[in-house]
Design an enzyme around this catalytic site. Structure first.
Site, PDB file in Angstrom:
ATOM      1  N   ASP A  42       0.793  -1.238   0.000  1.00  0.00           N
ATOM      2  CA  ASP A  42       0.000   0.000   0.000  1.00  0.00           C
ATOM      3  C   ASP A  42       0.824   1.287   0.000  1.00  0.00           C
ATOM      4  OD1 ASP A  42      -2.612  -0.418  -0.395  1.00  0.00           O
ATOM      5  OD2 ASP A  42      -3.258  -0.187   1.685  1.00  0.00           O
ATOM      6  N   HIS A 244      29.687   4.542  -2.776  1.00  0.00           N
ATOM      7  CA  HIS A 244      28.282   4.949  -2.712  1.00  0.00           C
ATOM      8  C   HIS A 244      27.630   4.430  -1.424  1.00  0.00           C
ATOM      9  CE1 HIS A 244      27.900   5.843  -7.316  1.00  0.00           C
ATOM     10  NE2 HIS A 244      28.609   6.739  -6.668  1.00  0.00           N
ATOM     11  N   ASP A 261      28.894  13.287   0.557  1.00  0.00           N
ATOM     12  CA  ASP A 261      28.676  13.474  -0.881  1.00  0.00           C
ATOM     13  C   ASP A 261      27.166  13.639  -1.040  1.00  0.00           C
ATOM     14  OD1 ASP A 261      28.245  13.178  -3.609  1.00  0.00           O
ATOM     15  OD2 ASP A 261      29.744  11.594  -3.851  1.00  0.00           O
ATOM     16  N   ASP A 272      26.103  18.141  -6.891  1.00  0.00           N
ATOM     17  CA  ASP A 272      26.815  16.896  -6.546  1.00  0.00           C
ATOM     18  C   ASP A 272      28.145  17.288  -5.904  1.00  0.00           C
ATOM     19  OD1 ASP A 272      27.843  14.365  -6.347  1.00  0.00           O
ATOM     20  OD2 ASP A 272      28.138  14.066  -8.497  1.00  0.00           O
ATOM     21  N   HIS A 351      37.676   5.347  -9.519  1.00  0.00           N
ATOM     22  CA  HIS A 351      36.583   5.963 -10.290  1.00  0.00           C
ATOM     23  C   HIS A 351      37.127   7.089 -11.161  1.00  0.00           C
ATOM     24  CE1 HIS A 351      36.428   9.456  -7.542  1.00  0.00           C
ATOM     25  NE2 HIS A 351      36.477   8.608  -6.535  1.00  0.00           N
ATOM     26  N   HIS A 355      32.070  13.567 -14.345  1.00  0.00           N
ATOM     27  CA  HIS A 355      30.900  13.125 -15.121  1.00  0.00           C
ATOM     28  C   HIS A 355      30.027  14.344 -15.377  1.00  0.00           C
ATOM     29  CE1 HIS A 355      28.438  13.306 -11.428  1.00  0.00           C
ATOM     30  NE2 HIS A 355      29.401  12.644 -10.811  1.00  0.00           N
ATOM     31  N   HIS A 362      24.384  11.669 -12.608  1.00  0.00           N
ATOM     32  CA  HIS A 362      25.258  11.210 -13.701  1.00  0.00           C
ATOM     33  C   HIS A 362      24.471  11.517 -14.974  1.00  0.00           C
ATOM     34  CE1 HIS A 362      27.407   8.147 -10.839  1.00  0.00           C
ATOM     35  NE2 HIS A 362      27.660   9.400 -10.546  1.00  0.00           N
ATOM     36  N   GLU A 385      36.140  15.441  -9.193  1.00  0.00           N
ATOM     37  CA  GLU A 385      36.026  14.761  -7.907  1.00  0.00           C
ATOM     38  C   GLU A 385      37.076  13.674  -7.679  1.00  0.00           C
ATOM     39  OE1 GLU A 385      32.655  12.011  -7.656  1.00  0.00           O
ATOM     40  OE2 GLU A 385      31.924  12.823  -9.557  1.00  0.00           O
ATOM     41  N   TYR A 389      41.458   6.306  -1.596  1.00  0.00           N
ATOM     42  CA  TYR A 389      40.764   5.414  -0.662  1.00  0.00           C
ATOM     43  C   TYR A 389      41.701   4.293  -0.236  1.00  0.00           C
ATOM     44  CZ  TYR A 389      37.207   7.921  -3.242  1.00  0.00           C
ATOM     45  OH  TYR A 389      36.488   8.919  -3.855  1.00  0.00           O
ATOM     46  N   ARG A 407      37.546  12.256  -0.600  1.00  0.00           N
ATOM     47  CA  ARG A 407      37.136  12.744  -1.935  1.00  0.00           C
ATOM     48  C   ARG A 407      36.753  14.210  -1.776  1.00  0.00           C
ATOM     49  NH1 ARG A 407      33.853   9.067  -3.000  1.00  0.00           N
ATOM     50  NH2 ARG A 407      31.778   9.890  -2.581  1.00  0.00           N
ATOM     51  N   GLU A 409      34.792  17.139  -4.185  1.00  0.00           N
ATOM     52  CA  GLU A 409      34.034  17.215  -5.450  1.00  0.00           C
ATOM     53  C   GLU A 409      33.403  18.592  -5.621  1.00  0.00           C
ATOM     54  OE1 GLU A 409      30.756  14.407  -5.669  1.00  0.00           O
ATOM     55  OE2 GLU A 409      30.650  14.654  -7.848  1.00  0.00           O
TER      56      GLU A 409
HETATM   57  N1  GLY Z   1      27.385  11.332  -5.983  1.00  0.00           N
HETATM   58  C1  GLY Z   1      27.823  10.376  -6.899  1.00  0.00           C
HETATM   59  C2  GLY Z   1      29.007  10.833  -7.617  1.00  0.00           C
HETATM   60  O1  GLY Z   1      29.727  11.679  -7.127  1.00  0.00           O
HETATM   61  O2  GLY Z   1      29.253  10.454  -8.723  1.00  0.00           O
HETATM   62 MN    MN Z   2      29.124  12.975  -5.631  1.00  0.00          MN
HETATM   63 MN    MN Z   3      29.884  13.007  -8.781  1.00  0.00          MN
END
Ligand code: GLY
Ligand code: MN
Ligand code: MN
Length: 432
Positions: A42, A244, A261, A272, A351, A355, A362, A385, A389, A407, A409
Protein backbone atom coordinates in the site's frame (compact mmCIF):
# COMPACT_ATOMS: atom_id res chain seq x y z
CA UNK A 1 16.07 32.66 5.16
CA UNK A 2 14.90 31.64 1.72
CA UNK A 3 16.69 31.32 -1.55
CA UNK A 4 15.02 32.79 -4.57
CA UNK A 5 15.19 30.33 -7.44
CA UNK A 6 13.03 30.94 -10.49
CA UNK A 7 11.30 28.09 -12.31
CA UNK A 8 12.28 27.33 -15.86
CA UNK A 9 9.93 29.28 -18.12
CA UNK A 10 7.47 27.41 -20.38
CA UNK A 11 9.28 28.73 -23.46
CA UNK A 12 12.32 26.63 -22.48
CA UNK A 13 10.25 23.47 -22.91
CA UNK A 14 8.63 24.75 -26.12
CA UNK A 15 12.09 25.53 -27.54
CA UNK A 16 13.31 22.02 -26.68
CA UNK A 17 10.31 20.44 -28.41
CA UNK A 18 10.85 22.63 -31.45
CA UNK A 19 14.53 21.67 -31.60
CA UNK A 20 13.72 18.02 -31.16
CA UNK A 21 11.13 18.09 -33.95
CA UNK A 22 13.51 20.00 -36.24
CA UNK A 23 16.21 17.42 -35.62
CA UNK A 24 13.82 14.53 -36.35
CA UNK A 25 11.63 15.86 -39.14
CA UNK A 26 10.60 12.43 -40.36
CA UNK A 27 8.11 10.42 -38.41
CA UNK A 28 6.97 10.79 -34.84
CA UNK A 29 8.65 10.79 -31.44
CA UNK A 30 7.09 8.93 -28.51
CA UNK A 31 8.27 9.69 -24.97
CA UNK A 32 6.91 7.96 -21.88
CA UNK A 33 6.77 9.24 -18.31
CA UNK A 34 7.84 7.15 -15.33
CA UNK A 35 5.43 5.04 -13.28
CA UNK A 36 4.87 4.73 -9.56
CA UNK A 37 6.67 1.75 -8.03
CA UNK A 38 5.43 -0.18 -5.00
CA UNK A 39 7.77 0.12 -2.02
CA UNK A 40 5.83 -2.13 0.31
CA UNK A 41 2.20 -2.98 0.95
CA UNK A 42 0.00 0.00 0.00
CA UNK A 43 3.00 2.35 -0.15
CA UNK A 44 4.77 3.60 -3.27
CA UNK A 45 8.29 4.99 -3.56
CA UNK A 46 8.25 8.74 -3.89
CA UNK A 47 7.66 9.47 -7.57
CA UNK A 48 10.17 11.51 -9.51
CA UNK A 49 9.65 12.09 -13.22
CA UNK A 50 12.00 10.52 -15.78
CA UNK A 51 14.50 13.22 -16.62
CA UNK A 52 14.19 13.07 -20.40
CA UNK A 53 10.39 13.17 -20.28
CA UNK A 54 10.54 16.15 -17.95
CA UNK A 55 13.16 17.87 -20.11
CA UNK A 56 10.86 17.81 -23.12
CA UNK A 57 7.45 18.26 -21.45
CA UNK A 58 7.97 19.86 -18.00
CA UNK A 59 5.16 17.52 -16.87
CA UNK A 60 5.63 16.01 -13.42
CA UNK A 61 2.89 13.35 -13.32
CA UNK A 62 3.46 9.61 -13.79
CA UNK A 63 2.21 7.41 -16.69
CA UNK A 64 1.85 10.20 -19.27
CA UNK A 65 2.78 9.69 -22.94
CA UNK A 66 3.96 12.49 -25.23
CA UNK A 67 3.75 12.21 -29.01
CA UNK A 68 5.53 14.75 -31.19
CA UNK A 69 4.60 14.85 -34.85
CA UNK A 70 6.48 17.51 -36.86
CA UNK A 71 4.30 19.03 -39.56
CA UNK A 72 1.00 17.72 -38.14
CA UNK A 73 -1.85 20.12 -37.38
CA UNK A 74 -1.54 19.14 -33.69
CA UNK A 75 2.18 18.39 -33.35
CA UNK A 76 2.30 17.95 -29.56
CA UNK A 77 -0.13 15.42 -28.09
CA UNK A 78 -0.10 14.36 -24.45
CA UNK A 79 -1.94 11.45 -22.85
CA UNK A 80 -2.48 11.93 -19.12
CA UNK A 81 -4.24 10.35 -16.18
CA UNK A 82 -7.81 11.66 -16.20
CA UNK A 83 -9.61 13.48 -13.41
CA UNK A 84 -10.50 10.97 -10.72
CA UNK A 85 -12.59 12.11 -7.72
CA UNK A 86 -11.29 9.26 -5.52
CA UNK A 87 -7.67 10.16 -6.35
CA UNK A 88 -8.39 13.78 -5.41
CA UNK A 89 -9.65 12.64 -2.01
CA UNK A 90 -6.81 10.23 -1.23
CA UNK A 91 -3.75 11.65 -2.97
CA UNK A 92 -4.26 15.07 -4.50
CA UNK A 93 -4.89 17.04 -7.63
CA UNK A 94 -3.91 15.96 -11.12
CA UNK A 95 -3.86 18.25 -14.14
CA UNK A 96 -6.28 16.07 -16.09
CA UNK A 97 -7.04 16.42 -19.78
CA UNK A 98 -8.30 20.00 -19.46
CA UNK A 99 -5.39 21.11 -17.26
CA UNK A 100 -2.62 20.20 -19.66
CA UNK A 101 -3.96 22.20 -22.57
CA UNK A 102 -2.74 25.20 -20.56
CA UNK A 103 0.90 24.03 -20.65
CA UNK A 104 1.53 24.20 -24.36
CA UNK A 105 -0.07 20.91 -25.41
CA UNK A 106 -1.83 21.03 -28.78
CA UNK A 107 -4.15 18.14 -27.97
CA UNK A 108 -4.63 16.14 -24.77
CA UNK A 109 -6.27 12.76 -24.28
CA UNK A 110 -6.97 10.55 -21.31
CA UNK A 111 -4.62 7.59 -21.01
CA UNK A 112 -7.73 5.41 -21.22
CA UNK A 113 -7.81 6.31 -24.94
CA UNK A 114 -4.15 5.51 -25.65
CA UNK A 115 -4.62 2.05 -27.23
CA UNK A 116 -7.27 3.34 -29.60
CA UNK A 117 -5.74 6.71 -30.48
CA UNK A 118 -2.10 5.74 -30.90
CA UNK A 119 -2.56 3.99 -34.29
CA UNK A 120 -4.65 6.94 -35.51
CA UNK A 121 -2.03 9.49 -34.48
CA UNK A 122 0.73 7.46 -36.12
CA UNK A 123 -1.20 6.72 -39.32
CA UNK A 124 1.06 6.75 -42.37
CA UNK A 125 4.17 7.31 -40.25
CA UNK A 126 7.12 5.10 -41.19
CA UNK A 127 9.80 6.27 -38.75
CA UNK A 128 9.26 6.05 -35.02
CA UNK A 129 11.60 7.68 -32.54
CA UNK A 130 11.12 5.58 -29.43
CA UNK A 131 13.44 3.93 -26.88
CA UNK A 132 12.46 0.28 -27.21
CA UNK A 133 12.64 -1.45 -23.84
CA UNK A 134 12.00 1.71 -21.86
CA UNK A 135 8.34 1.08 -21.06
CA UNK A 136 6.64 -2.31 -21.05
CA UNK A 137 3.17 -1.08 -22.00
CA UNK A 138 4.44 1.18 -24.80
CA UNK A 139 6.78 -1.58 -26.06
CA UNK A 140 3.72 -3.79 -26.47
CA UNK A 141 1.72 -1.08 -28.24
CA UNK A 142 4.58 -0.40 -30.64
CA UNK A 143 5.01 -4.11 -31.40
CA UNK A 144 1.28 -4.41 -32.05
CA UNK A 145 1.32 -1.33 -34.26
CA UNK A 146 4.34 -2.57 -36.20
CA UNK A 147 2.68 -5.94 -36.79
CA UNK A 148 -0.62 -4.41 -37.87
CA UNK A 149 1.07 -1.95 -40.19
CA UNK A 150 3.03 -4.78 -41.79
CA UNK A 151 -0.31 -6.28 -42.79
CA UNK A 152 -2.06 -3.07 -43.85
CA UNK A 153 1.15 -1.99 -45.60
CA UNK A 154 0.40 -4.60 -48.24
CA UNK A 155 -2.56 -2.44 -49.21
CA UNK A 156 -1.30 1.15 -48.74
CA UNK A 157 2.47 0.58 -49.07
CA UNK A 158 3.19 2.20 -45.68
CA UNK A 159 4.76 0.33 -42.81
CA UNK A 160 7.03 1.01 -39.83
CA UNK A 161 10.40 1.01 -41.54
CA UNK A 162 12.57 2.03 -38.61
CA UNK A 163 12.47 2.60 -34.88
CA UNK A 164 15.20 5.00 -33.78
CA UNK A 165 16.21 5.63 -30.17
CA UNK A 166 15.66 9.35 -29.37
CA UNK A 167 17.42 9.15 -26.00
CA UNK A 168 21.02 9.68 -27.26
CA UNK A 169 20.21 12.81 -29.33
CA UNK A 170 18.15 14.25 -26.47
CA UNK A 171 21.08 13.42 -24.19
CA UNK A 172 23.29 15.56 -26.44
CA UNK A 173 20.77 18.41 -26.14
CA UNK A 174 20.77 18.04 -22.36
CA UNK A 175 24.55 18.28 -22.30
CA UNK A 176 24.60 21.99 -23.17
CA UNK A 177 22.83 23.99 -20.49
CA UNK A 178 20.90 27.22 -21.08
CA UNK A 179 21.27 30.14 -18.68
CA UNK A 180 18.03 29.10 -16.94
CA UNK A 181 19.35 25.58 -16.42
CA UNK A 182 22.64 26.95 -15.09
CA UNK A 183 20.64 29.13 -12.69
CA UNK A 184 18.77 26.04 -11.43
CA UNK A 185 22.06 24.18 -10.88
CA UNK A 186 23.51 27.22 -9.11
CA UNK A 187 20.43 27.33 -6.86
CA UNK A 188 20.82 23.62 -6.09
CA UNK A 189 24.47 24.27 -5.17
CA UNK A 190 23.47 27.26 -3.01
CA UNK A 191 21.04 25.11 -1.06
CA UNK A 192 23.60 22.30 -0.82
CA UNK A 193 26.14 24.78 0.57
CA UNK A 194 23.75 25.64 3.42
CA UNK A 195 23.29 21.93 4.11
CA UNK A 196 27.05 21.42 4.35
CA UNK A 197 27.28 24.38 6.74
CA UNK A 198 24.78 22.67 9.06
CA UNK A 199 26.53 19.30 8.66
CA UNK A 200 29.89 20.78 9.69
CA UNK A 201 28.27 22.21 12.81
CA UNK A 202 26.66 18.88 13.69
CA UNK A 203 29.47 16.40 13.04
CA UNK A 204 31.46 15.56 16.18
CA UNK A 205 32.82 12.49 17.96
CA UNK A 206 29.93 10.43 19.34
CA UNK A 207 27.38 11.73 16.84
CA UNK A 208 25.77 9.26 14.41
CA UNK A 209 26.05 9.69 10.66
CA UNK A 210 22.26 9.90 10.32
CA UNK A 211 22.20 12.85 12.70
CA UNK A 212 24.54 14.71 10.38
CA UNK A 213 22.42 13.61 7.42
CA UNK A 214 19.39 15.01 9.18
CA UNK A 215 21.06 18.41 9.72
CA UNK A 216 22.19 18.47 6.08
CA UNK A 217 18.84 17.51 4.60
CA UNK A 218 16.87 19.64 7.02
CA UNK A 219 18.53 22.64 5.40
CA UNK A 220 17.74 21.27 1.93
CA UNK A 221 14.04 20.96 2.81
CA UNK A 222 13.91 24.20 4.82
CA UNK A 223 15.22 26.10 1.79
CA UNK A 224 12.69 24.56 -0.55
CA UNK A 225 14.56 21.71 -2.22
CA UNK A 226 11.76 19.14 -2.17
CA UNK A 227 14.12 16.19 -2.64
CA UNK A 228 17.75 15.23 -3.02
CA UNK A 229 19.29 14.61 -6.43
CA UNK A 230 20.46 11.24 -5.01
CA UNK A 231 20.68 9.63 -1.57
CA UNK A 232 23.18 11.45 0.66
CA UNK A 233 26.45 9.66 1.38
CA UNK A 234 27.42 10.42 4.98
CA UNK A 235 30.42 8.22 5.59
CA UNK A 236 32.74 8.37 8.56
CA UNK A 237 35.94 6.49 9.32
CA UNK A 238 36.57 3.54 7.01
CA UNK A 239 33.04 3.82 5.55
CA UNK A 240 34.40 6.70 3.44
CA UNK A 241 36.18 4.04 1.36
CA UNK A 242 32.78 2.74 0.17
CA UNK A 243 32.08 4.97 -2.81
CA UNK A 244 28.28 4.95 -2.71
CA UNK A 245 27.80 4.23 1.02
CA UNK A 246 24.26 5.26 1.98
CA UNK A 247 23.72 3.24 5.15
CA UNK A 248 24.67 6.29 7.27
CA UNK A 249 24.31 4.51 10.64
CA UNK A 250 27.80 4.58 12.11
CA UNK A 251 28.67 6.48 15.25
CA UNK A 252 31.61 8.79 14.62
CA UNK A 253 34.74 8.42 16.70
CA UNK A 254 37.33 10.92 17.78
CA UNK A 255 40.01 10.98 15.09
CA UNK A 256 37.64 10.02 12.23
CA UNK A 257 37.24 11.81 8.96
CA UNK A 258 33.73 12.34 7.65
CA UNK A 259 33.01 12.33 3.91
CA UNK A 260 29.71 13.79 2.75
CA UNK A 261 28.68 13.47 -0.88
CA UNK A 262 25.28 15.12 -1.33
CA UNK A 263 23.21 17.32 -3.60
CA UNK A 264 19.94 19.16 -3.20
CA UNK A 265 17.63 19.08 -6.21
CA UNK A 266 16.06 22.34 -7.39
CA UNK A 267 13.58 22.32 -10.27
CA UNK A 268 14.79 18.80 -11.05
CA UNK A 269 18.46 19.86 -11.41
CA UNK A 270 20.92 18.56 -8.87
CA UNK A 271 24.17 19.57 -7.24
CA UNK A 272 26.82 16.90 -6.55
CA UNK A 273 29.23 18.06 -3.87
CA UNK A 274 31.72 16.20 -1.69
CA UNK A 275 33.67 17.51 1.26
CA UNK A 276 35.81 15.53 3.70
CA UNK A 277 36.92 16.87 7.09
CA UNK A 278 38.02 15.69 10.54
CA UNK A 279 35.09 15.28 12.94
CA UNK A 280 37.12 16.69 15.83
CA UNK A 281 38.41 19.59 13.72
CA UNK A 282 42.02 18.36 13.52
CA UNK A 283 43.67 16.17 10.88
CA UNK A 284 46.13 13.50 11.96
CA UNK A 285 49.42 13.85 10.03
CA UNK A 286 48.42 10.87 7.82
CA UNK A 287 44.98 12.31 7.07
CA UNK A 288 46.55 15.67 6.32
CA UNK A 289 49.07 14.10 3.94
CA UNK A 290 46.39 12.25 1.96
CA UNK A 291 44.04 15.23 1.98
CA UNK A 292 46.76 17.52 0.59
CA UNK A 293 47.27 15.20 -2.37
CA UNK A 294 43.56 14.97 -3.18
CA UNK A 295 43.17 18.74 -2.91
CA UNK A 296 46.18 19.33 -5.15
CA UNK A 297 44.84 16.80 -7.65
CA UNK A 298 41.51 18.60 -7.67
CA UNK A 299 43.11 22.02 -8.14
CA UNK A 300 45.17 20.75 -11.09
CA UNK A 301 42.13 19.06 -12.61
CA UNK A 302 39.85 22.10 -12.26
CA UNK A 303 42.54 24.34 -13.77
CA UNK A 304 42.48 22.08 -16.84
CA UNK A 305 38.75 22.57 -17.59
CA UNK A 306 38.22 24.65 -20.76
CA UNK A 307 36.51 24.34 -24.14
CA UNK A 308 38.24 21.77 -26.33
CA UNK A 309 39.72 19.86 -23.39
CA UNK A 310 38.31 16.37 -22.70
CA UNK A 311 37.24 14.61 -19.52
CA UNK A 312 40.12 12.21 -20.16
CA UNK A 313 42.59 15.15 -20.08
CA UNK A 314 41.09 16.27 -16.75
CA UNK A 315 41.33 12.75 -15.34
CA UNK A 316 44.96 12.48 -16.44
CA UNK A 317 45.83 15.70 -14.59
CA UNK A 318 44.32 14.38 -11.36
CA UNK A 319 45.83 10.94 -11.89
CA UNK A 320 49.39 12.23 -12.16
CA UNK A 321 49.16 14.13 -8.87
CA UNK A 322 47.57 11.12 -7.16
CA UNK A 323 50.11 8.64 -8.54
CA UNK A 324 52.95 10.90 -7.47
CA UNK A 325 51.33 11.32 -4.04
CA UNK A 326 50.86 7.56 -3.59
CA UNK A 327 54.61 7.10 -4.17
CA UNK A 328 55.41 9.82 -1.63
CA UNK A 329 53.08 8.21 0.91
CA UNK A 330 54.76 4.84 0.41
CA UNK A 331 51.63 3.13 -0.93
CA UNK A 332 53.27 2.47 -4.32
CA UNK A 333 56.90 2.07 -5.29
CA UNK A 334 57.13 2.14 -9.10
CA UNK A 335 57.68 5.18 -11.30
CA UNK A 336 54.69 7.50 -11.77
CA UNK A 337 54.57 6.65 -15.48
CA UNK A 338 54.38 2.91 -14.89
CA UNK A 339 51.80 3.36 -12.10
CA UNK A 340 49.61 5.19 -14.60
CA UNK A 341 50.31 2.97 -17.60
CA UNK A 342 49.76 -0.26 -15.68
CA UNK A 343 46.80 1.01 -13.66
CA UNK A 344 48.54 0.33 -10.35
CA UNK A 345 46.66 3.27 -8.81
CA UNK A 346 43.32 1.48 -9.23
CA UNK A 347 43.06 0.00 -5.71
CA UNK A 348 43.36 3.56 -4.35
CA UNK A 349 41.55 5.56 -7.04
CA UNK A 350 39.05 3.41 -8.89
CA UNK A 351 36.58 5.96 -10.29
CA UNK A 352 36.70 8.65 -12.95
CA UNK A 353 37.41 12.27 -12.08
CA UNK A 354 34.39 13.77 -13.85
CA UNK A 355 30.90 13.13 -15.12
CA UNK A 356 28.22 15.33 -16.65
CA UNK A 357 25.79 16.94 -14.22
CA UNK A 358 22.26 18.22 -14.71
CA UNK A 359 18.82 16.67 -14.32
CA UNK A 360 20.54 13.40 -13.43
CA UNK A 361 23.50 13.35 -11.09
CA UNK A 362 25.26 11.21 -13.70
CA UNK A 363 23.76 13.20 -16.52
CA UNK A 364 23.20 12.01 -20.06
CA UNK A 365 25.35 12.87 -23.05
CA UNK A 366 28.11 10.98 -24.84
CA UNK A 367 31.57 10.83 -23.31
CA UNK A 368 32.98 9.69 -26.63
CA UNK A 369 32.17 10.40 -30.25
CA UNK A 370 33.69 8.45 -33.14
CA UNK A 371 35.80 6.61 -30.56
CA UNK A 372 37.40 9.86 -29.37
CA UNK A 373 36.67 11.60 -26.04
CA UNK A 374 34.17 14.43 -26.56
CA UNK A 375 35.73 17.90 -26.34
CA UNK A 376 34.19 20.20 -23.73
CA UNK A 377 31.97 23.01 -24.97
CA UNK A 378 30.66 26.18 -23.41
CA UNK A 379 27.53 25.44 -21.36
CA UNK A 380 28.50 21.94 -20.21
CA UNK A 381 28.51 21.26 -16.47
CA UNK A 382 30.70 18.54 -15.02
CA UNK A 383 32.01 17.37 -11.68
CA UNK A 384 35.67 17.29 -10.71
CA UNK A 385 36.03 14.76 -7.91
CA UNK A 386 39.36 13.05 -7.31
CA UNK A 387 39.77 10.83 -4.26
CA UNK A 388 42.12 8.43 -2.52
CA UNK A 389 40.76 5.41 -0.66
CA UNK A 390 42.77 3.10 1.57
CA UNK A 391 39.98 0.51 1.83
CA UNK A 392 40.05 -3.30 1.88
CA UNK A 393 41.07 -3.50 -1.76
CA UNK A 394 44.30 -1.54 -1.10
CA UNK A 395 46.06 -4.55 0.35
CA UNK A 396 49.65 -3.25 0.52
CA UNK A 397 48.71 -0.05 2.32
CA UNK A 398 50.99 1.10 5.13
CA UNK A 399 49.05 0.39 8.35
CA UNK A 400 48.70 4.01 9.43
CA UNK A 401 46.80 4.93 6.24
CA UNK A 402 44.29 2.08 6.46
CA UNK A 403 40.67 3.19 6.54
CA UNK A 404 41.33 6.70 5.26
CA UNK A 405 38.98 7.69 2.43
CA UNK A 406 39.00 11.20 0.99
CA UNK A 407 37.14 12.74 -1.94
CA UNK A 408 36.64 16.40 -2.82
CA UNK A 409 34.03 17.21 -5.45
CA UNK A 410 32.99 20.45 -7.12
CA UNK A 411 30.65 21.32 -9.98
CA UNK A 412 32.23 23.19 -12.84
CA UNK A 413 30.68 25.11 -15.73
CA UNK A 414 32.55 25.31 -19.03
CA UNK A 415 32.59 28.93 -20.16
CA UNK A 416 33.62 30.48 -23.49
CA UNK A 417 37.15 31.12 -22.23
CA UNK A 418 37.69 28.52 -19.51
CA UNK A 419 35.68 27.36 -16.55
CA UNK A 420 33.77 28.56 -13.53
CA UNK A 421 33.75 26.51 -10.36
CA UNK A 422 30.10 26.91 -9.35
CA UNK A 423 30.67 25.41 -5.88
CA UNK A 424 33.89 27.24 -5.08
CA UNK A 425 32.31 29.00 -2.11
CA UNK A 426 31.62 25.76 -0.20
CA UNK A 427 34.54 25.68 2.26
CA UNK A 428 37.25 23.06 2.04
CA UNK A 429 39.76 22.32 4.71
CA UNK A 430 42.99 23.89 3.54
CA UNK A 431 45.86 21.52 3.00
CA UNK A 432 48.04 22.98 5.73
N1 GLY B 1 27.38 11.33 -5.98
C1 GLY B 1 27.82 10.38 -6.90
C2 GLY B 1 29.01 10.83 -7.62
O1 GLY B 1 29.73 11.68 -7.13
O2 GLY B 1 29.25 10.45 -8.72
MN1 MN C 1 29.12 12.97 -5.63
MN1 MN D 1 29.88 13.01 -8.78
Amino acid sequence: MTINYPQLSPDQFAARRKRLMESMPNGATILTAGHSVVRNHDVDYEFRQKSTFWYITGFEEPDAVAILRPGASEPYVLFVNPFDPAYEVWVGTRAGVDGVTEIGVDKAFSLEELDEKLPELLEGIETLHYSLGSDTKMDELIMKLTTNRRLTGQRDGKYIKEIIDPEPPIGQMRLIKTSQEIKAIESAIEVTAKGFEAAVQTAAPGVYEYEVQSALENEFRRLGSIRNGYPSIVASGEKACILHYVTNRRQMLDGDLILIDAGAEVHSYTADITRTWPVNGRFTPEQQAVYSIVLEAQEHAIAEVAPGVTIRDIHNKALRVIANGLVELGGLHESVDSIIEEGKYMPFYMHGTSHWLGLDVHDTGAYKQDDEPSPLQEGMVLTVEPGIYFGHQATDTPAHFRGIGIRIEDNVLVTSSGALNLSDSIPKYSAS
